[in-house]
Design a protein around this motif. Structure first.
Motif, PDB file in Angstrom:
ATOM      1  N   ASP A 233       0.834  -1.199   0.000  1.00 16.25           N
ATOM      2  CA  ASP A 233       0.000   0.000   0.000  1.00 16.25           C
ATOM      3  C   ASP A 233       0.873   1.257   0.000  1.00 16.25           C
ATOM      4  O   ASP A 233       2.089   1.174  -0.179  1.00 16.25           O
ATOM      5  CB  ASP A 233      -0.968  -0.009   1.183  1.00 16.25           C
ATOM      6  N   LEU A 234       0.245   2.388   0.202  1.00 20.82           N
ATOM      7  CA  LEU A 234       0.937   3.675   0.171  1.00 20.82           C
ATOM      8  C   LEU A 234       2.164   3.685   1.071  1.00 20.82           C
ATOM      9  O   LEU A 234       3.201   4.249   0.727  1.00 20.82           O
ATOM     10  CB  LEU A 234      -0.040   4.777   0.594  1.00 20.82           C
ATOM     11  N   TYR A 235       2.071   3.050   2.222  1.00 17.41           N
ATOM     12  CA  TYR A 235       3.157   3.101   3.201  1.00 17.41           C
ATOM     13  C   TYR A 235       4.255   2.077   2.954  1.00 17.41           C
ATOM     14  O   TYR A 235       5.403   2.302   3.316  1.00 17.41           O
ATOM     15  CB  TYR A 235       2.578   2.928   4.615  1.00 17.41           C
ATOM     16  N   THR A 236       3.896   0.948   2.347  1.00 19.04           N
ATOM     17  CA  THR A 236       4.881  -0.119   2.170  1.00 19.04           C
ATOM     18  C   THR A 236       5.415  -0.225   0.747  1.00 19.04           C
ATOM     19  O   THR A 236       6.451  -0.844   0.525  1.00 19.04           O
ATOM     20  CB  THR A 236       4.289  -1.483   2.579  1.00 19.04           C
ATOM     21  N   ALA A 237       4.736   0.370  -0.210  1.00 17.79           N
ATOM     22  CA  ALA A 237       5.148   0.280  -1.618  1.00 17.79           C
ATOM     23  C   ALA A 237       6.585   0.731  -1.865  1.00 17.79           C
ATOM     24  O   ALA A 237       7.261   0.152  -2.721  1.00 17.79           O
ATOM     25  CB  ALA A 237       4.180   1.043  -2.512  1.00 17.79           C
ATOM     26  N   PRO A 238       7.094   1.734  -1.131  1.00 17.99           N
ATOM     27  CA  PRO A 238       8.490   2.125  -1.371  1.00 17.99           C
ATOM     28  C   PRO A 238       9.497   0.991  -1.171  1.00 17.99           C
ATOM     29  O   PRO A 238      10.532   0.974  -1.832  1.00 17.99           O
ATOM     30  CB  PRO A 238       8.712   3.263  -0.366  1.00 17.99           C
ATOM     31  N   ARG A 239       9.198   0.033  -0.307  1.00 15.65           N
ATOM     32  CA  ARG A 239      10.111  -1.105  -0.129  1.00 15.65           C
ATOM     33  C   ARG A 239      10.216  -1.925  -1.411  1.00 15.65           C
ATOM     34  O   ARG A 239      11.306  -2.310  -1.822  1.00 15.65           O
ATOM     35  CB  ARG A 239       9.633  -2.002   1.017  1.00 15.65           C
ATOM     36  N   LEU A 240       9.060  -2.191  -2.013  1.00 15.13           N
ATOM     37  CA  LEU A 240       9.067  -2.950  -3.264  1.00 15.13           C
ATOM     38  C   LEU A 240       9.694  -2.113  -4.372  1.00 15.13           C
ATOM     39  O   LEU A 240      10.479  -2.629  -5.168  1.00 15.13           O
ATOM     40  CB  LEU A 240       7.644  -3.371  -3.642  1.00 15.13           C
ATOM     41  N   GLN A 241       9.388  -0.835  -4.406  1.00 21.26           N
ATOM     42  CA  GLN A 241       9.948   0.044  -5.439  1.00 21.26           C
ATOM     43  C   GLN A 241      11.471   0.070  -5.353  1.00 21.26           C
ATOM     44  O   GLN A 241      12.155   0.019  -6.376  1.00 21.26           O
ATOM     45  CB  GLN A 241       9.375   1.443  -5.285  1.00 21.26           C
ATOM     46  N   THR A 242      12.007   0.131  -4.155  1.00 20.52           N
ATOM     47  CA  THR A 242      13.458   0.142  -3.967  1.00 20.52           C
ATOM     48  C   THR A 242      14.083  -1.150  -4.469  1.00 20.52           C
ATOM     49  O   THR A 242      15.109  -1.130  -5.159  1.00 20.52           O
ATOM     50  CB  THR A 242      13.795   0.356  -2.477  1.00 20.52           C
ATOM     51  N   ALA A 243      13.470  -2.280  -4.143  1.00 23.24           N
ATOM     52  CA  ALA A 243      13.996  -3.580  -4.590  1.00 23.24           C
ATOM     53  C   ALA A 243      13.963  -3.690  -6.112  1.00 23.24           C
ATOM     54  O   ALA A 243      14.935  -4.125  -6.737  1.00 23.24           O
ATOM     55  CB  ALA A 243      13.209  -4.720  -3.960  1.00 23.24           C
TER      56      ALA A 243
END
Length: 108
Positions: free
Chosen positions: A23-33
């Motif tokens: 979601d909005l809060y956790t998506a940056p983790r996937l985006q970084t990977a």
């Protein structure tokens, strides 16, 4: 809820496994990977969504952006084993016709 993201090379491709809520809060983790992989010469990325319980539009945008970037350089981007709630989002938005969605991880 958290989102755990891991990557592993399997056969001729890289598997990105996401577990939790995207979601909005956790998506940056996937985006970084995914961004890290896209800086390498990998040409096939498989995203295992079997552990993702929820995905909002932010998560879908991260996946779309990564798919676009890898396809621009001739690569392949696939989603694997989305749970029913995530599969429903793909169907309702029409993204099930945009993404390659597999039921199981590819063998090679």
């Amino acid at each position: 809820m958290e989102l755990n993201v891991s990557t592993a090379t399997q056969g001729g491709h890289v598997v990105v496994t996401a577990i939790g809520e995207l979601d909005l809060y956790t998506a940056p983790r996937l985006q970084t990977a995914l961004a890290g992989l896209l800086r390498t010469d990998v040409d096939r990325v498989v995203v295992d969504l079997s552990g993702v319980e929820f995905c909002d539009s932010t998560g879908m945008n991260v996946l779309l952006s990564a798919m676009k970037r890898i396809k621009e350089r001739g690569g392949t981007f696939e989603l694997v084993a989305p749970r029913p709630a995530v599969r429903r989002i793909l169907q309702v938005t029409g993204l099930d016709t945009v993404f390659t969605v597999l039921d199981t991880l590819p063998a090679n």
